[in-house]
Design an enzyme around this catalytic site. Sequence first.
Site, PDB file in Angstrom:
ATOM      1  N   ASN A 144     -11.891  -9.082   2.272  1.00  0.00           N
ATOM      2  CA  ASN A 144     -11.604  -7.642   2.268  1.00  0.00           C
ATOM      3  C   ASN A 144     -10.119  -7.336   2.485  1.00  0.00           C
ATOM      4  OD1 ASN A 144     -12.169  -4.665   3.011  1.00  0.00           O
ATOM      5  ND2 ASN A 144     -11.375  -5.507   4.933  1.00  0.00           N
TER       6      ASN A 144
ATOM      7  N   ASP B 157      -2.358 -14.472   8.706  1.00  0.00           N
ATOM      8  CA  ASP B 157      -1.843 -13.757   7.540  1.00  0.00           C
ATOM      9  C   ASP B 157      -2.387 -14.494   6.317  1.00  0.00           C
ATOM     10  OD1 ASP B 157      -0.341 -12.792   5.418  1.00  0.00           O
ATOM     11  OD2 ASP B 157       1.473 -12.564   6.628  1.00  0.00           O
TER      12      ASP B 157
ATOM     13  N   ARG C  44      -4.123  -9.723  10.799  1.00  0.00           N
ATOM     14  CA  ARG C  44      -2.898 -10.115  11.502  1.00  0.00           C
ATOM     15  C   ARG C  44      -2.817  -9.497  12.893  1.00  0.00           C
ATOM     16  NH1 ARG C  44       0.792  -8.015   6.743  1.00  0.00           N
ATOM     17  NH2 ARG C  44      -0.824  -6.439   7.053  1.00  0.00           N
TER      18      ARG C  44
ATOM     19  N   THR D 177      -8.991   5.581   4.770  1.00  0.00           N
ATOM     20  CA  THR D 177      -8.700   4.537   5.767  1.00  0.00           C
ATOM     21  C   THR D 177      -7.182   4.550   6.008  1.00  0.00           C
ATOM     22  OG1 THR D 177      -8.266   2.888   4.061  1.00  0.00           O
ATOM     23  CG2 THR D 177     -10.541   3.043   4.819  1.00  0.00           C
TER      24      THR D 177
ATOM     25  N   TYR E 165      -0.781  -2.935  -8.286  1.00  0.00           N
ATOM     26  CA  TYR E 165      -2.000  -2.913  -7.462  1.00  0.00           C
ATOM     27  C   TYR E 165      -3.234  -3.038  -8.359  1.00  0.00           C
ATOM     28  CZ  TYR E 165      -5.736  -1.415  -4.363  1.00  0.00           C
ATOM     29  OH  TYR E 165      -6.920  -1.369  -3.650  1.00  0.00           O
TER      30      TYR E 165
HETATM   31  P1  NDP Z   1      -6.891  -0.641   5.664  1.00  0.00           P
HETATM   32  O1  NDP Z   1      -5.420  -0.547   5.506  1.00  0.00           O
HETATM   33  O2  NDP Z   1      -7.553   0.274   6.629  1.00  0.00           O
HETATM   34  O3  NDP Z   1      -7.320  -2.140   5.986  1.00  0.00           O
HETATM   35  C1  NDP Z   1      -6.701  -3.239   5.368  1.00  0.00           C
HETATM   36  C2  NDP Z   1      -6.999  -4.487   6.173  1.00  0.00           C
HETATM   37  O4  NDP Z   1      -6.400  -5.615   5.519  1.00  0.00           O
HETATM   38  C3  NDP Z   1      -6.445  -4.423   7.561  1.00  0.00           C
HETATM   39  O5  NDP Z   1      -7.401  -4.919   8.465  1.00  0.00           O
HETATM   40  C4  NDP Z   1      -5.234  -5.345   7.528  1.00  0.00           C
HETATM   41  O6  NDP Z   1      -5.075  -5.955   8.781  1.00  0.00           O
HETATM   42  C5  NDP Z   1      -5.696  -6.370   6.489  1.00  0.00           C
HETATM   43  N1  NDP Z   1      -4.569  -7.065   5.873  1.00  0.00           N
HETATM   44  C6  NDP Z   1      -3.597  -6.546   5.096  1.00  0.00           C
HETATM   45  N2  NDP Z   1      -2.703  -7.488   4.759  1.00  0.00           N
HETATM   46  C7  NDP Z   1      -3.116  -8.643   5.359  1.00  0.00           C
HETATM   47  C8  NDP Z   1      -2.611  -9.955   5.404  1.00  0.00           C
HETATM   48  N3  NDP Z   1      -1.469 -10.307   4.770  1.00  0.00           N
HETATM   49  N4  NDP Z   1      -3.294 -10.894   6.101  1.00  0.00           N
HETATM   50  C9  NDP Z   1      -4.439 -10.567   6.744  1.00  0.00           C
HETATM   51  N5  NDP Z   1      -4.965  -9.332   6.749  1.00  0.00           N
HETATM   52  C10 NDP Z   1      -4.308  -8.379   6.058  1.00  0.00           C
HETATM   53  O7  NDP Z   1      -7.477  -0.396   4.192  1.00  0.00           O
HETATM   54  P2  NDP Z   1      -8.958  -0.468   3.610  1.00  0.00           P
HETATM   55  O8  NDP Z   1      -9.958  -0.711   4.652  1.00  0.00           O
HETATM   56  O9  NDP Z   1      -9.094   0.719   2.753  1.00  0.00           O
HETATM   57  O10 NDP Z   1      -8.800  -1.744   2.660  1.00  0.00           O
HETATM   58  C11 NDP Z   1      -9.699  -2.830   2.653  1.00  0.00           C
HETATM   59  C12 NDP Z   1      -9.819  -3.348   1.227  1.00  0.00           C
HETATM   60  O11 NDP Z   1     -10.410  -2.336   0.420  1.00  0.00           O
HETATM   61  C13 NDP Z   1      -8.500  -3.700   0.550  1.00  0.00           C
HETATM   62  O12 NDP Z   1      -8.667  -4.894  -0.181  1.00  0.00           O
HETATM   63  C14 NDP Z   1      -8.262  -2.527  -0.396  1.00  0.00           C
HETATM   64  O13 NDP Z   1      -7.475  -2.890  -1.495  1.00  0.00           O
HETATM   65  C15 NDP Z   1      -9.680  -2.206  -0.787  1.00  0.00           C
HETATM   66  N6  NDP Z   1      -9.925  -0.882  -1.323  1.00  0.00           N
HETATM   67  C16 NDP Z   1      -9.574   0.235  -0.612  1.00  0.00           C
HETATM   68  C17 NDP Z   1      -9.825   1.489  -1.127  1.00  0.00           C
HETATM   69  C18 NDP Z   1      -9.412   2.737  -0.440  1.00  0.00           C
HETATM   70  O14 NDP Z   1      -9.371   3.804  -1.096  1.00  0.00           O
HETATM   71  N7  NDP Z   1      -9.119   2.719   0.843  1.00  0.00           N
HETATM   72  C19 NDP Z   1     -10.513   1.640  -2.419  1.00  0.00           C
HETATM   73  C20 NDP Z   1     -10.804   0.402  -3.082  1.00  0.00           C
HETATM   74  C21 NDP Z   1     -10.546  -0.798  -2.533  1.00  0.00           C
HETATM   75  P3  NDP Z   1      -3.687  -6.306   9.497  1.00  0.00           P
HETATM   76  O15 NDP Z   1      -2.694  -5.269   9.103  1.00  0.00           O
HETATM   77  O16 NDP Z   1      -4.038  -6.294  10.946  1.00  0.00           O
HETATM   78  O17 NDP Z   1      -3.349  -7.679   9.013  1.00  0.00           O
HETATM   79  C1  8X3 Z   2      -7.894   1.861  -3.778  1.00  0.00           C
HETATM   80  C2  8X3 Z   2      -8.328   3.026  -4.599  1.00  0.00           C
HETATM   81  O1  8X3 Z   2      -7.590   4.569  -6.472  1.00  0.00           O
HETATM   82  O2  8X3 Z   2      -6.182   4.436  -4.484  1.00  0.00           O
HETATM   83  O3  8X3 Z   2      -8.195   0.682  -4.427  1.00  0.00           O
HETATM   84  O4  8X3 Z   2      -6.223   2.623  -6.073  1.00  0.00           O
HETATM   85  S1  8X3 Z   2      -7.006   3.677  -5.440  1.00  0.00           S
END
Ligand code: NDP
Ligand code: 8X3
Length: 260
Positions: free
Chosen positions: A92, A65, A39, A193, A158
Amino acid sequence: MPFDLSNRTILITGASSGIGAACARQLGTCGARLILSARRKEKLQSLSNELEQSYKTETLLLPLDVQSADDVAASVEGLPASWQEIDVLINNAGLSRGLDPQQNGVLQDWEEMIDTNVKGLLYMTRAVVPGMVERQAGHVVNIGSIAARYTYPGGSVYCATKSAVKVLSEGLKIDLLGTPIRVTNIEPGLVETEFSDVRFRGDTDRAESVYRGMTALTPDDIADSILFSITRPAHVNISELYVIPTDQSSGTLIDRRAGP
Ligand code: NDP
Ligand code: 8X3
């Protein structure tokens, strides 16, 4: 160049931050052409500038979005002809909101998690995969989570969304049997992150406490796994990669002996 991805077109959702941005950088070093989606357009623009300067990466910004089925469909359909043939889709984009017990959950938080992590991923898949089937080529990488395997206190919605990602990944592979299209579900544990900042709506102290005293994964660790999955020979489908920090054993078992 660790792998040669020249002329491969890769669409990354959630490219404005964390795992998605790290992935864009690693794919950029390998020569891929990147469709950067999220976004926050200004974040995508600055990543695009950086990639252009560092690796001469060809990028296209796709600000949207993923919660909007209409926007996703129209944006993918409206891609310029030279960007239509997507080789790899990296689903992602995702987020968590709050850690409230289910019985006290905030409905808006539930909607946002389900609409983004489950429905958004489905909308992107629906928009991109038919073209892959037509071209008989492609790879879908979904970012699931350890949360699909371990339900933790306050995390049930979640966790349910990431269980859905696991099932949708399995289901897509089943439905694509007979085509050369591959499907991968990456399941990371704790990655440092913006994820926890988003979960706790900018409460930085609380967000930092999630990673306190332990060594979390970096976004690059997960980008490595994505790169590994998409660079296997065509007959190899990496279905799941479960990647956790050495300091973590389950959703709640975390070694924080390294201190505050
Ligand atoms: P971040 O918050 O750093 O990144 C999340 C990304 O998702 C951002 O680029 C955000 O961009 C985008 N996003 C969120 N909502 C929307 C939307 N409605 N439309 C389009 N884009 C969207 O977190 P992570 O990099 O950690 O997360 C990436 C993925 O990894 C997620 O699916 C998360 O669930 C998963 N994950 C993360 C873990 C962790 O511990 N961090 C562990 C396991 C899985 P913007 O806000 O600009 O739209
Ligand atoms: C993100 C990892 O353990 O915070 O998916 O849910 S946790």
